[in-house]
Design a protein around this motif. Sequence first.
Motif, PDB file in Angstrom:
ATOM      1  N   GLY A 298       0.824  -1.152   0.092  1.00  0.00           N
ATOM      2  CA  GLY A 298       0.060  -0.060   0.061  1.00  0.00           C
ATOM      3  C   GLY A 298       0.973   1.174   0.080  1.00  0.00           C
TER       4      GLY A 298
ATOM      5  N   SER B  23       2.522   1.576  -3.695  1.00  0.00           N
ATOM      6  CA  SER B  23       1.328   2.139  -4.282  1.00  0.00           C
ATOM      7  C   SER B  23       1.101   3.369  -4.314  1.00  0.00           C
ATOM      8  CB  SER B  23       0.190   1.234  -4.366  1.00  0.00           C
ATOM      9  OG  SER B  23      -0.480   1.333  -3.052  1.00  0.00           O
ATOM     10  N   ALA B  24       1.088   4.036  -2.919  1.00  0.00           N
ATOM     11  CA  ALA B  24       0.602   5.555  -2.691  1.00  0.00           C
ATOM     12  C   ALA B  24       1.968   6.141  -3.280  1.00  0.00           C
ATOM     13  CB  ALA B  24       0.611   5.687  -1.310  1.00  0.00           C
TER      14      ALA B  24
ATOM     15  N   LEU C 279      -3.706   3.297   2.579  1.00  0.00           N
ATOM     16  CA  LEU C 279      -2.846   3.519   1.487  1.00  0.00           C
ATOM     17  C   LEU C 279      -3.087   2.891   0.205  1.00  0.00           C
ATOM     18  CD1 LEU C 279       0.581   3.178   3.697  1.00  0.00           C
ATOM     19  CD2 LEU C 279      -0.483   5.211   2.862  1.00  0.00           C
TER      20      LEU C 279
ATOM     21  N   PHE D  97      -5.616   5.063  -1.457  1.00  0.00           N
ATOM     22  CA  PHE D  97      -5.042   6.090  -1.998  1.00  0.00           C
ATOM     23  C   PHE D  97      -4.365   6.086  -3.184  1.00  0.00           C
ATOM     24  CE2 PHE D  97      -1.266   9.108  -2.285  1.00  0.00           C
ATOM     25  CZ  PHE D  97      -1.972  10.307  -2.369  1.00  0.00           C
ATOM     26  N   GLY D  98      -3.566   4.982  -3.155  1.00  0.00           N
ATOM     27  CA  GLY D  98      -2.947   4.416  -4.564  1.00  0.00           C
ATOM     28  C   GLY D  98      -3.652   4.193  -5.699  1.00  0.00           C
TER      29      GLY D  98
END
Length: 383
Positions: free
Chosen positions: A281, A284-285, A366, A369-370
């Motif tokens: 996560g 990726s964010a 996260l 968001f990502g």
Amino acid sequence: MSSLVIAGQLVRRMLGTRKDIFFSLLLPAIVLAVIIGFVASQQDRAAVIEVTNKDQGSFGKAVVERLQQEKKFTIKWLNDETEEQRKESVMDEKADAAIFIPANYSSQLLSGKQPKLAMYRMNEQLWNASLALSLQAETARQHHAALLLQSSHALNEHHLTALLDKREQLIRADQTPTALGIAKEQPITVGIMLLFVLILATRSISLVMEDREKRTMARMFAAPVRAVDIAVGNFLGSVATGTMQLLIMVGLSCYAFGYDPGFSPAMLFLVLECFLFAAVGLCSAIAGLVRNGIQLGQISNLIITPTCMISGCFWPVSFMPDYMQKLANATPQLWAIEAINRLSMGHGLHNAVMPILILVLFAAVLLAFGAVVLRPSRGAIGS
């Protein structure tokens, strides 16, 4: 079902050939397991401490008796040596630490002063910091007892010895074990594992970033596939590869190279797996905030290394200033270390549930968001 197809494609891209399986899957996990086994064996070695007691009174002997209770150290008694020789012994790496009890230690206590013990060490580590605090506590205990008797005009060696013996008996009577097990706080070993997991997550997310650069992701979003399926598929593919490497690394570390986390290896794998969720996560964010793979690597280094430093991966958080300790609460590494420390103290999985849930919460926030910021723009999808 679309998520599983996307996850499978990502895994095949990472481990599509025998060469990829060896160099990308097996070799990193094996090398890390060897490193963990070596570091753990060094940490398990009993530290050698040279002690010189020049004091002829009973209070210097009390400090010596306190040191004799420390079973995790190898104590060498060298009563004919000087303080300068003790210092040189540590500098020449003949001993891990040296303690010098001055000749006037007991006389200073009897005069109402608080004497100091000289302790030499090459660097600050968890074990020698704990030993130094233990010695300071012993000196403070003797000094406070001396002040108590001085106020009643009964300060002499006999009364002070009797009072210290009585207080020692009361302390021992009040000590009750609160957990079955031994706290094995090994920040370096655990920190290496967490750093490895973060590197795994960065590599898998870099493939997702490559899809974004080559507009492969734009074509995926143009297909009749939901955005949530694409995000979940990328997440599952990254986690699947990381899980395989974690299984190899934990298995070899614990069963082949003798690493003992102080609790079940299965519980260690569980904590690292939850941290893997949060690491994917986080990466990726980060990927959603950059434009290409080069920027991803640069930004990842600027985020991963500092967060590992302040979260206790390389040294205990308690060594840092208060404001940095508060800042560490915002890092998933801290909560993984907290879960491992609770398990190593024998508290059981139920007492590690809270930090594990926080790791899962990190992953959910996260990843959400990502998934939003990684989505290509409408113009890119349309073209």
